[in-house]
Design a protein around this motif. Structure first.
Motif, PDB file in Angstrom:
ATOM      1  N   ASP A   1      88.932  83.275 -15.191  1.00  0.00           N
ATOM      2  CA  ASP A   1      89.996  83.354 -13.974  1.00  0.00           C
ATOM      3  C   ASP A   1      89.299  82.571 -12.746  1.00  0.00           C
ATOM      4  N   SER A   2      88.075  81.982 -12.788  1.00  0.00           N
ATOM      5  CA  SER A   2      87.536  81.651 -11.474  1.00  0.00           C
ATOM      6  C   SER A   2      87.855  80.032 -11.604  1.00  0.00           C
ATOM      7  N   PHE A   3      88.631  79.471 -12.659  1.00  0.00           N
ATOM      8  CA  PHE A   3      89.131  78.119 -12.600  1.00  0.00           C
ATOM      9  C   PHE A   3      90.543  77.905 -13.003  1.00  0.00           C
ATOM     10  N   THR A   4      91.023  76.750 -12.508  1.00  0.00           N
ATOM     11  CA  THR A   4      92.360  76.505 -12.821  1.00  0.00           C
ATOM     12  C   THR A   4      92.421  75.310 -14.113  1.00  0.00           C
ATOM     13  N   PRO A   5      92.799  75.488 -15.083  1.00  0.00           N
ATOM     14  CA  PRO A   5      92.713  74.585 -16.269  1.00  0.00           C
ATOM     15  C   PRO A   5      94.000  73.758 -15.838  1.00  0.00           C
ATOM     16  N   LEU A   6      93.334  72.157 -15.778  1.00  0.00           N
ATOM     17  CA  LEU A   6      94.571  71.082 -15.623  1.00  0.00           C
ATOM     18  C   LEU A   6      94.937  70.241 -16.916  1.00  0.00           C
ATOM     19  N   ALA A   7      93.754  69.870 -17.616  1.00  0.00           N
ATOM     20  CA  ALA A   7      94.145  69.151 -18.813  1.00  0.00           C
ATOM     21  C   ALA A   7      93.016  69.404 -19.669  1.00  0.00           C
TER      22      ALA A   7
ATOM     23  N   ALA B   1      98.537  68.569   1.373  1.00  0.00           N
ATOM     24  CA  ALA B   1      98.759  68.587   0.177  1.00  0.00           C
ATOM     25  C   ALA B   1      99.692  67.752  -0.641  1.00  0.00           C
ATOM     26  N   ALA B   2     100.708  67.273   0.048  1.00  0.00           N
ATOM     27  CA  ALA B   2     101.674  66.301  -0.365  1.00  0.00           C
ATOM     28  C   ALA B   2     101.072  64.873  -0.607  1.00  0.00           C
ATOM     29  N   ASP B   3     100.255  64.724   0.319  1.00  0.00           N
ATOM     30  CA  ASP B   3      99.613  63.323   0.291  1.00  0.00           C
ATOM     31  C   ASP B   3      98.564  63.317  -0.555  1.00  0.00           C
ATOM     32  N   TYR B   4      98.128  64.188  -1.447  1.00  0.00           N
ATOM     33  CA  TYR B   4      96.966  64.134  -2.311  1.00  0.00           C
ATOM     34  C   TYR B   4      97.183  62.842  -3.410  1.00  0.00           C
ATOM     35  N   PRO B   5      96.000  62.382  -3.528  1.00  0.00           N
ATOM     36  CA  PRO B   5      94.725  62.328  -3.006  1.00  0.00           C
ATOM     37  C   PRO B   5      94.351  61.233  -1.803  1.00  0.00           C
ATOM     38  N   GLN B   6      93.368  61.928  -1.046  1.00  0.00           N
ATOM     39  CA  GLN B   6      93.097  61.014   0.194  1.00  0.00           C
ATOM     40  C   GLN B   6      91.621  60.661   0.343  1.00  0.00           C
ATOM     41  N   LYS B   7      90.942  61.031  -0.595  1.00  0.00           N
ATOM     42  CA  LYS B   7      89.354  60.634  -0.792  1.00  0.00           C
ATOM     43  C   LYS B   7      89.036  60.552  -2.212  1.00  0.00           C
ATOM     44  N   ASN B   8      87.596  60.218  -2.457  1.00  0.00           N
ATOM     45  CA  ASN B   8      87.180  60.397  -3.744  1.00  0.00           C
ATOM     46  C   ASN B   8      87.100  61.610  -4.101  1.00  0.00           C
TER      47      ASN B   8
ATOM     48  N   SER C   1      82.891  76.756  -9.399  1.00  0.00           N
ATOM     49  CA  SER C   1      83.730  77.984  -8.974  1.00  0.00           C
ATOM     50  C   SER C   1      83.515  78.567  -7.712  1.00  0.00           C
ATOM     51  N   ARG C   2      82.617  77.971  -6.870  1.00  0.00           N
ATOM     52  CA  ARG C   2      82.450  78.295  -5.473  1.00  0.00           C
ATOM     53  C   ARG C   2      83.055  77.273  -4.616  1.00  0.00           C
ATOM     54  N   ALA C   3      83.371  76.085  -5.249  1.00  0.00           N
ATOM     55  CA  ALA C   3      83.950  75.128  -4.265  1.00  0.00           C
ATOM     56  C   ALA C   3      85.169  75.158  -3.661  1.00  0.00           C
ATOM     57  N   PRO C   4      85.596  74.489  -2.675  1.00  0.00           N
ATOM     58  CA  PRO C   4      86.881  74.589  -2.040  1.00  0.00           C
ATOM     59  C   PRO C   4      88.027  74.216  -2.922  1.00  0.00           C
ATOM     60  N   ALA C   5      89.225  75.162  -2.986  1.00  0.00           N
ATOM     61  CA  ALA C   5      89.944  74.771  -4.046  1.00  0.00           C
ATOM     62  C   ALA C   5      90.937  73.693  -3.477  1.00  0.00           C
ATOM     63  N   ASP C   6      90.545  72.465  -3.144  1.00  0.00           N
ATOM     64  CA  ASP C   6      91.416  71.602  -2.467  1.00  0.00           C
ATOM     65  C   ASP C   6      91.549  70.425  -3.362  1.00  0.00           C
TER      66      ASP C   6
ATOM     67  N   ALA D   1      89.657  77.980  -8.815  1.00  0.00           N
ATOM     68  CA  ALA D   1      90.883  78.986  -8.900  1.00  0.00           C
ATOM     69  C   ALA D   1      91.212  78.981  -7.309  1.00  0.00           C
ATOM     70  N   GLY D   2      92.571  79.194  -7.387  1.00  0.00           N
ATOM     71  CA  GLY D   2      93.143  79.129  -6.022  1.00  0.00           C
ATOM     72  C   GLY D   2      93.846  77.683  -5.550  1.00  0.00           C
ATOM     73  N   LEU D   3      93.905  76.845  -6.507  1.00  0.00           N
ATOM     74  CA  LEU D   3      94.345  75.499  -6.233  1.00  0.00           C
ATOM     75  C   LEU D   3      95.961  75.761  -5.755  1.00  0.00           C
ATOM     76  N   ALA D   4      96.495  75.021  -4.438  1.00  0.00           N
ATOM     77  CA  ALA D   4      97.696  75.031  -4.080  1.00  0.00           C
ATOM     78  C   ALA D   4      98.618  74.423  -5.383  1.00  0.00           C
ATOM     79  N   ASP D   5      99.837  75.190  -5.621  1.00  0.00           N
ATOM     80  CA  ASP D   5     100.538  74.701  -6.685  1.00  0.00           C
ATOM     81  C   ASP D   5     101.076  73.106  -6.415  1.00  0.00           C
ATOM     82  N   ASP D   6     101.403  72.697  -5.173  1.00  0.00           N
ATOM     83  CA  ASP D   6     101.770  71.305  -5.355  1.00  0.00           C
ATOM     84  C   ASP D   6     100.557  70.376  -5.341  1.00  0.00           C
ATOM     85  N   VAL D   7      99.422  70.744  -5.179  1.00  0.00           N
ATOM     86  CA  VAL D   7      98.080  69.963  -5.528  1.00  0.00           C
ATOM     87  C   VAL D   7      97.963  69.980  -7.120  1.00  0.00           C
ATOM     88  N   LYS D   8      98.154  71.147  -7.319  1.00  0.00           N
ATOM     89  CA  LYS D   8      97.938  71.498  -8.911  1.00  0.00           C
ATOM     90  C   LYS D   8      98.815  70.489  -9.869  1.00  0.00           C
TER      91      LYS D   8
END
Length: 318
Positions: A111-117, A23-30, A81-86, A254-261
């Protein structure tokens, strides 16, 4: 006997540390950037501007724009909404998430999503073909008051359809809706003279206005806009206040780890406020209005409340 459990514990702890480092090394791919609309519209276009700028901010990793149209954006929104929260699947988020969740049998809600910007607030406009019979806003209003006016939309229950419904209700106008499956098809309907008028966002309209394909009858905002300085506001002509628009933002499942968010928000904030991105958006007719994830969430909640007030109009619209 006690050595084996100890070794197992060490392995488990190593695994947990590895996950934390990942998580701390995000991102590692496209990163997949899901546009739930067909190519050619404003959400697709602005998404590709973001993708062009992404590698500089995401350590050389790109945003891969994937168009997933269908169901008025339901297919693409369901996918995210069904994708991994990574952090490797993001959604081009518009008010259609709210509209769809309130009006269709979908498997997601806000609530199925994490708003980012949020990166763009785009005022609405009423438009017609350049050689259309409706010469100005007053002619449009007169026609819709005495008879009915055919209106092209990019889809049933889209923000532009909702705008038209709200205006019709507020001003006692009669519209006949011609629903398309994309903003590009809506524009073709207008340019071809198959309908009398349409509701769009200013950013979508600027290009066709500049090439002479359509005309703006009115801007649905509180003041004139320097992107279309000749276009009057609705209030100027009628004396009645009516403001409506669309927004464009970015969300994760939804469910994105706090550090990745936090990492995503920081990098997106850098990208979306960079002078080059702001300039390119401006050249295309889109003004950047950046807000972080918390502020975007507040806007989404306010929009949902507004949509609930309009919902009865959608339920009775033909």
């Amino acid at each position: 006997m006690s050595v084996i459990p100890l070794r197992i514990a060490v392995v488990l702890l190593a695994g947990l540390s590895s996950g934390a480092l990942h998580a701390a090394d995000y991102p590692q791919k496209n990163i997949d950037y899901i546009v739930p609309f067909a190519p050619g519209g404003a959400v697709d276009f602005t998404g590709r501007l973001i993708a062009e700028a992404a590698p500089e901010v995401f350590d050389g990793h790109g945003f891969v724009v994937k168009n997933m149209p269908g169901g008025g954006a339901v297919i693409g929104q369901t996918h995210v909404s069904r994708a991994p929260a990574d952090g490797y699947t993001l959604l081009a988020m518009t008010s259609s998430v709210i509209n769809n969740a309130l009006t269709k049998p979908v498997s997601y809600d806000l609530d199925s999503f994490t708003p980012l910007a949020l990166f763009n607030l785009d005022p609405g406009v009423i438009v017609t073909a350049t050689d259309g019979e409706l010469e100005d806003l007053q002619a449009f209003l007169d026609a819709a008051s005495s008879d009915s006016v055919s209106i092209a939309t990019p889809g049933d229950s889209t923000s532009h359809h909702v705008t038209a419904l709200a205006l019709a209700e507020e001003e006692g106008l009669n519209f006949r809706y011609v629903h398309n499956t994309s903003a590009a098809l809506q524009l073709h309907q207008l340019m071809g003279g198959h309908v009398q008028a349409g509701f769009m966002s200013l950013g979508e309209a600027i290009g066709p206005v500049e090439d002479g394909s359509i005309r703006i009858l009115a801007l649905l905002d509180g003041a004139r806009n320097d992107l279309a300085p000749e276009a009057p506001t609705y209030q100027e002509v009628t004396g009645h206040e009516f403001q409506w628009g669309t927004f464009r933002g970015i969300a994760a499942p939804a469910g994105l780890a706090d550090d990745v968010k936090e990492e995503l928000e920081a990098r997106l904030g850098e990208l979306l406020t960079s002078p080059d991105f702001v300039e390119r958006m401006g050249e295309a007719g889109y003004r950047v209005d950046y807000r972080d994830g918390d502020a975007f969430s507040e806007l989404l909640e306010g929009t949902a409340e507004q949509m609930l007030r309009v919902l009865p109009l959608l339920e009775t619209a033909s």
